[in-house]
Design a protein around this motif. Structure first.
Motif, PDB file in Angstrom:
ATOM      1  N   GLN A  71      76.703 111.987   3.532  1.00  0.00           N
ATOM      2  CA  GLN A  71      77.595 110.903   3.131  1.00  0.00           C
ATOM      3  C   GLN A  71      79.058 111.367   3.206  1.00  0.00           C
ATOM      4  OE1 GLN A  71      76.340 109.028  -0.441  1.00  0.00           O
ATOM      5  NE2 GLN A  71      77.962 107.516  -0.416  1.00  0.00           N
TER       6      GLN A  71
ATOM      7  N   HIS B 182      76.004 104.717   4.258  1.00  0.00           N
ATOM      8  CA  HIS B 182      74.971 104.519   5.285  1.00  0.00           C
ATOM      9  C   HIS B 182      74.539 103.051   5.338  1.00  0.00           C
ATOM     10  CE1 HIS B 182      74.702 108.905   4.768  1.00  0.00           C
ATOM     11  NE2 HIS B 182      74.444 108.877   6.066  1.00  0.00           N
TER      12      HIS B 182
ATOM     13  N   ALA C  33      74.633 108.683  12.340  1.00  0.00           N
ATOM     14  CA  ALA C  33      75.111 108.294  11.011  1.00  0.00           C
ATOM     15  C   ALA C  33      74.138 108.735   9.927  1.00  0.00           C
ATOM     16  CB  ALA C  33      75.329 106.784  10.942  1.00  0.00           C
ATOM     17  N   HIS C  34      72.846 108.612  10.167  1.00  0.00           N
ATOM     18  CA  HIS C  34      71.860 109.013   9.153  1.00  0.00           C
ATOM     19  C   HIS C  34      71.661 110.522   9.113  1.00  0.00           C
ATOM     20  CE1 HIS C  34      70.688 105.161   7.587  1.00  0.00           C
ATOM     21  NE2 HIS C  34      70.784 104.682   8.815  1.00  0.00           N
TER      22      HIS C  34
END
Length: 98
Positions: free
Chosen positions: A71, A4, A66-67
């Motif tokens: 992961q 991230h 993305a957040h």
């Protein structure tokens, strides 16, 4: 680095790379004959006018996505993107011959 943080760092460096590159393309093609209308050197201002607003809209959405992703999922998405990009490059070189 966690992925991230790497995404954010890459975005910041993208800007650092893009602005001098654009200046170079404008300067390098400034007096070139036969360029399309709305060109400043090798930069087409119509394309620039379309790409910049869309980037400003899409960047925060990409950051949120993305957040939102774990992961592991973000790494998988990035690996898929790199794989598709590699296949496209191989296609262009070996199949199309460009």
């Amino acid at each position: 680095l966690p992925i991230h943080r790497a995404v954010g760092t890459a975005s910041a460096f993208g800007m650092v790379i893009a602005v001098p590159a654009m200046v170079g393309f404008v300067a390098g093609g400034w007096n070139e004959a036969g360029l399309p209308p709305f060109s400043a050197g090798y930069v087409n201002l119509a394309g620039f006018a379309l790409i910049v607003p869309m980037t400003l809209v899409a960047a925060p959405l990409g950051t949120r996505l993305a957040h939102w992703l774990s992961q592991r999922r973000l790494r998988q998405a990035f690996a898929l993107f790199l794989g598709i990009t590699a296949l496209r490059m191989l296609w262009d070189v070996f199949i199309k011959g460009t």
